[in-house]
Every structure is written in C-alpha cells, then in structure tokens.
Motif scaffolding. Structure first.
Motif, PDB file in Angstrom:
ATOM      1  N   LYS A  19      11.452  27.172  53.700  1.00 11.87           N
ATOM      2  CA  LYS A  19      11.484  26.475  52.410  1.00 11.87           C
ATOM      3  C   LYS A  19      12.108  27.323  51.316  1.00 11.87           C
ATOM      4  O   LYS A  19      12.719  26.784  50.382  1.00 11.87           O
ATOM      5  CB  LYS A  19      10.070  26.048  52.003  1.00 11.87           C
ATOM      6  CG  LYS A  19       9.564  24.818  52.741  1.00 11.87           C
ATOM      7  CD  LYS A  19       8.278  24.296  52.130  1.00 11.87           C
ATOM      8  CE  LYS A  19       7.857  22.996  52.801  1.00 11.87           C
ATOM      9  NZ  LYS A  19       6.634  22.424  52.174  1.00 11.87           N
ATOM     10  N   ASP A  20      11.941  28.655  51.416  1.00 11.91           N
ATOM     11  CA  ASP A  20      12.514  29.509  50.383  1.00 11.91           C
ATOM     12  C   ASP A  20      14.016  29.713  50.564  1.00 11.91           C
ATOM     13  O   ASP A  20      14.651  30.414  49.779  1.00 11.91           O
ATOM     14  CB  ASP A  20      11.797  30.865  50.346  1.00 11.91           C
ATOM     15  CG  ASP A  20      11.863  31.623  51.668  1.00 11.91           C
ATOM     16  OD1 ASP A  20      12.348  31.045  52.659  1.00 11.91           O
ATOM     17  OD2 ASP A  20      11.424  32.781  51.712  1.00 11.91           O
ATOM     18  N   ILE A  21      14.586  29.091  51.589  1.00 15.45           N
ATOM     19  CA  ILE A  21      16.030  29.125  51.801  1.00 15.45           C
ATOM     20  C   ILE A  21      16.652  27.761  51.513  1.00 15.45           C
ATOM     21  O   ILE A  21      17.774  27.677  50.993  1.00 15.45           O
ATOM     22  CB  ILE A  21      16.371  29.549  53.246  1.00 15.45           C
ATOM     23  CG1 ILE A  21      15.985  31.014  53.488  1.00 15.45           C
ATOM     24  CG2 ILE A  21      17.854  29.350  53.541  1.00 15.45           C
ATOM     25  CD1 ILE A  21      16.862  32.015  52.753  1.00 15.45           C
ATOM     26  N   ILE A  22      15.919  26.681  51.786  1.00 13.54           N
ATOM     27  CA  ILE A  22      16.489  25.332  51.665  1.00 13.54           C
ATOM     28  C   ILE A  22      17.011  25.068  50.256  1.00 13.54           C
ATOM     29  O   ILE A  22      18.158  24.651  50.066  1.00 13.54           O
ATOM     30  CB  ILE A  22      15.450  24.259  52.064  1.00 13.54           C
ATOM     31  CG1 ILE A  22      15.173  24.323  53.564  1.00 13.54           C
ATOM     32  CG2 ILE A  22      15.952  22.867  51.698  1.00 13.54           C
ATOM     33  CD1 ILE A  22      14.085  23.369  54.028  1.00 13.54           C
ATOM     34  N   TYR A  23      16.178  25.293  49.246  1.00 13.85           N
ATOM     35  CA  TYR A  23      16.622  24.957  47.890  1.00 13.85           C
ATOM     36  C   TYR A  23      17.723  25.906  47.415  1.00 13.85           C
ATOM     37  O   TYR A  23      18.610  25.496  46.648  1.00 13.85           O
ATOM     38  CB  TYR A  23      15.438  24.949  46.915  1.00 13.85           C
ATOM     39  CG  TYR A  23      14.965  26.291  46.422  1.00 13.85           C
ATOM     40  CD1 TYR A  23      15.412  26.823  45.221  1.00 13.85           C
ATOM     41  CD2 TYR A  23      14.041  27.041  47.153  1.00 13.85           C
ATOM     42  CE1 TYR A  23      14.966  28.049  44.760  1.00 13.85           C
ATOM     43  CE2 TYR A  23      13.589  28.256  46.702  1.00 13.85           C
ATOM     44  CZ  TYR A  23      14.052  28.767  45.506  1.00 13.85           C
ATOM     45  OH  TYR A  23      13.608  29.990  45.055  1.00 13.85           O
ATOM     46  N   ILE A  24      17.712  27.154  47.893  1.00 11.61           N
ATOM     47  CA  ILE A  24      18.787  28.079  47.528  1.00 11.61           C
ATOM     48  C   ILE A  24      20.091  27.649  48.179  1.00 11.61           C
ATOM     49  O   ILE A  24      21.169  27.741  47.567  1.00 11.61           O
ATOM     50  CB  ILE A  24      18.411  29.524  47.922  1.00 11.61           C
ATOM     51  CG1 ILE A  24      17.200  29.991  47.109  1.00 11.61           C
ATOM     52  CG2 ILE A  24      19.589  30.467  47.709  1.00 11.61           C
ATOM     53  CD1 ILE A  24      16.707  31.366  47.462  1.00 11.61           C
ATOM     54  N   TYR A  25      20.015  27.159  49.407  1.00 12.70           N
ATOM     55  CA  TYR A  25      21.205  26.613  50.058  1.00 12.70           C
ATOM     56  C   TYR A  25      21.756  25.448  49.250  1.00 12.70           C
ATOM     57  O   TYR A  25      22.968  25.380  48.979  1.00 12.70           O
ATOM     58  CB  TYR A  25      20.859  26.154  51.478  1.00 12.70           C
ATOM     59  CG  TYR A  25      21.962  25.369  52.156  1.00 12.70           C
ATOM     60  CD1 TYR A  25      23.021  26.024  52.778  1.00 12.70           C
ATOM     61  CD2 TYR A  25      21.957  23.971  52.151  1.00 12.70           C
ATOM     62  CE1 TYR A  25      24.049  25.306  53.388  1.00 12.70           C
ATOM     63  CE2 TYR A  25      22.971  23.251  52.760  1.00 12.70           C
ATOM     64  CZ  TYR A  25      24.008  23.924  53.379  1.00 12.70           C
ATOM     65  OH  TYR A  25      25.031  23.212  53.980  1.00 12.70           O
ATOM     66  N   ASN A  26      20.893  24.537  48.837  1.00  7.37           N
ATOM     67  CA  ASN A  26      21.337  23.377  48.062  1.00  7.37           C
ATOM     68  C   ASN A  26      21.945  23.796  46.722  1.00  7.37           C
ATOM     69  O   ASN A  26      22.965  23.249  46.291  1.00  7.37           O
ATOM     70  CB  ASN A  26      20.168  22.420  47.832  1.00  7.37           C
ATOM     71  CG  ASN A  26      19.741  21.715  49.107  1.00  7.37           C
ATOM     72  OD1 ASN A  26      20.517  21.585  50.051  1.00  7.37           O
ATOM     73  ND2 ASN A  26      18.499  21.266  49.146  1.00  7.37           N
ATOM     74  N   VAL A  27      21.302  24.765  46.052  1.00  9.29           N
ATOM     75  CA  VAL A  27      21.837  25.288  44.788  1.00  9.29           C
ATOM     76  C   VAL A  27      23.222  25.890  45.001  1.00  9.29           C
ATOM     77  O   VAL A  27      24.153  25.657  44.220  1.00  9.29           O
ATOM     78  CB  VAL A  27      20.886  26.345  44.188  1.00  9.29           C
ATOM     79  CG1 VAL A  27      21.588  27.140  43.077  1.00  9.29           C
ATOM     80  CG2 VAL A  27      19.630  25.696  43.639  1.00  9.29           C
TER      81      VAL A  27
END
Length: 381
Positions: A282-290
């Motif tokens: 989860k701490d990678i998913i939103y950074i990927y999207n950003v």
C-alpha cells in the motif's frame, strides 16, 4: 568537454550511490546503517554543494545570501535559514553545502523505510532529483518536506504530516501544489492501481499529439487567486507565465530525444505496474499513481517553466517506483523461484523495458558528466 573535476567527482558519486545502495539495503543494524549512510550523505553534500553557477537560480541565490537585503521577498523559512548560516560565519559555499544536506537526509530516511526493497532506490535517486534541486534552489530545499510527508503518511502520523506541510510552505509556497496532489492520491487512490494499458497510451498521446500550447487556456482561470506571498506575482501575471507567451522553445526536444524519453517513462510505468501486481504494498501503490500522474502532467506542461516546477517534484518519486520494480521483478522473483527449486530468467518484455531505461539514463547522464558547459566548482572561480 566537462571540467575534469566534474567528470571524476560525479562519476564517483553515481558509482558510490549504486554500490552503497547494495550495501545499505542489507544492513539491519541501525548503527551500521547510520555509519554507511552518513558516509554517502556527506559525499553527496560535498560534491553537489560545491558546484558553482548551475542554472538560472544559483548566482541569484549566491548574491542574496551575500546581500540579505535582496532576500526580503523570500519565504520566512528560507530567510531564517540563511540568517542562521550567516550568523555562524558561513560563506555562500557553506550555505549550498547545507542546502544539499537538508535535501538528502530526509530522502535517505524515506529510502531506508523500504528495507531490502530499497536496494536500487539509492542509485536512481540521483538521476531523479539532481538537476531540479541544483537549479531551482529554494524550491529544491522545500522539496525535502515531500520526503518527510511520505514517511509520516506511511506511518499514519498525522502530526508529522502537518509539520511536513508547514515546513515545506515556510520555504516555498509553491510546494503546496505537489503536497495537495500527493494527499489526494493517498486518500483516494491508495488501493487503485492505474493500469499501464490506460496510462501508457495517455502519455503517448500527450507526448506526440497534444498541442504545445495546450495549457495556455489556464491563464484566465489562474488570475484572481490570492496567496499573499512572492508567488502572487506568477498568478497576477498569468498571461506571461502560463499563457502562450510563456512557451519556452529552449525545452524543445528533437524527435529522437522525445522517443527515448517516452520509452523511458513508459517503461517505468509498465514495470511499476507489473511489480506492484506481483508483490503489492500500500505504501507503494499511491506513490506509483502519483509518479505516473507526474509523468503525464510534466509532459503536458513541458514547455511552460512554472508548470514544470509543479510537476517535477512528483516525477522525483520514480526512484522509489523504479527501484522497487527492479527489486521485485529480479531479486524477489528470483528468491520466490529458488524457494520452489525453479531456475530464474527475466522475461523478455521486462528485459526490453529495463534496456530502454538504461539506454536513456546512460545517454542523458553520460552527456551530463562528460559534455557539460556548467561544470565548475567554487574552487575553479
């Protein structure tokens, strides 16, 4: 040809960050990590902080440090920092060393939080961030707050989140734009991974089809916004900064450069998606999207300097996405297959994407190291 010191020092910096990342990601003892990380941080600060004359901002901020009366328009945090450094007897060289330290220390804290998955993040940190923070000086310092923001978001430490936002805004008000974008993606898209089959075509459309003046219409909506600080000048004169007159032909790329950069960014989008699908965090998913949003945003506003300043801090985070992708698709996948007694081989599609990334990085940064017109250090002047 670049200055010989530039060639030697920046070649060493890129090499030591790659080798250092391989070591640091395996260290579990906090004292050992602190020792080796401090070594890399000091090297970064000494080399990057000792540069001279890079970009449009360097000489201006050098003059403002030496003549504080010129800095009255700067945000309060940056003025306070420079006043403190001056009171300690530092010259402008010391100030730029400190600016570099303030940027790299929070970055290392963020990278460390990913444990073994940080193996390649250190190496990609340099190409992802180096040019922006050494040319856009004050905003570069403010961008360190984005690393703190991610650390506290991942820990759900809301007091730390607020503190990060305040610190960033005290140094440069424009940092609020990437902060808001990161928060929106954290709260709304932390479980929804943007599919590469959608985002890659969008990126290609923006890169090859969208008009160069596609964002100029925004100028009429920007006028009238009141933020009450130095950044207000950009808003009050939006036709100049955001309209068609702001188009900067200096950023124009040849077709080969455009194709190579497109292959580079699309390869990161593809590998990131595949890696997160293979081993989700989860701490990678939103950074990927950003990061993917940042790629597309930057491409759409590529010829408009002020908009680029909003987009580039989001693009920074490809060092996390790409570093995580290579770890998962190579190291983690190899471990999983070895556990099952199976031989590991990297799929052809992954190999091709990695090849595109390496070609772009070697060509871009090879030119930066070997053929750089701005390759002086303070001792050369």
């Amino acid at each position: 040809m670049s200055n010989i010191e530039h060639i030697l020092l920046f070649s060493f910096l890129f090499f030591i960050f790659y080798k250092g990342g391989l070591i640091l990601s395996e260290l579990k003892n906090a004292k050992n990590y602190l020792f080796f990380a401090s070594f890399l941080i000091i090297i970064y600060s000494l080399i990057v902080g000792s540069r001279y004359g890079w970009g449009a901002d360097y000489l201006w901020y050098k003059e403002k440090f030496e003549r504080p009366v010129l800095a009255l328009e700067d945000d309060i945090g940056f003025r306070f920092l420079n006043t403190l450094l001056e009171s300690l007897g530092m010259s402008y060289v010391g100030a730029f060393l400190v600016y570099s330290l303030l940027f790299v220390i929070p970055a290392f804290l963020l990278i460390q939080s990913y444990g073994r998955a940080s193996k390649y993040m250190y190496a990609f940190f340099l190409p992802a961030t180096l040019l922006f923070v050494t040319t856009i000086i004050r905003q570069g310092v403010a961008c360190s707050s984005l690393f703190l923001l991610l650390i506290f978001l991942n820990k759900r430490n809301w007091l730390g989140v607020i503190l990060s936002i305040v610190i960033g805004c005290l140094f440069h008000a424009a940092i609020i734009i990437p902060i808001v974008i990161i928060l929106v993606f954290y709260f709304l898209f932390n479980n929804r991974l943007f599919h590469w089959k959608v985002t890659v075509p969008i990126y290609c459309f923006v890169a090859f089809v969208l008009s160069n003046s596609s964002v100029s219409f925004l100028s009429k909506y920007i006028q009238g916004i009141n933020v009450g600080n130095k950044f207000q000048d950009y808003l009050d004169n939006s036709d100049r900064w955001f309209g068609e007159d702001a188009f900067n032909a200096e950023f124009q790329q040849g077709i080969s450069a455009l194709v190579l950069s497109t292959l580079f960014f699309c390869s990161i989008i593809y590998l990131g998606y595949k890696a997160i699908k293979f081993h989700s965090r989860k701490d990678i998913i939103y950074i990927y999207n950003v990061t993917v949003f940042g790629f597309i945003f930057l491409r759409a506003v590529f010829f408009f300097e002020i908009f680029r300043r909003f987009a580039q801090p989001l693009v920074f985070f490809y060092f996390i996405v790409l570093g995580y992708s290579l770890f998962v698709l190579i190291d983690y996948a190899k471990y999983r297959l070895n556990q099952k007694g199976l031989a590991f081989s990297l799929p052809l599609n992954y190999s091709v994407a990695i090849l595109f990334i390496l070609i772009y990085l070697f060509m871009f940064w090879g030119r930066f190291i070997l053929f750089n017109d701005n390759s002086l250090f303070f001792w050369n002047v």
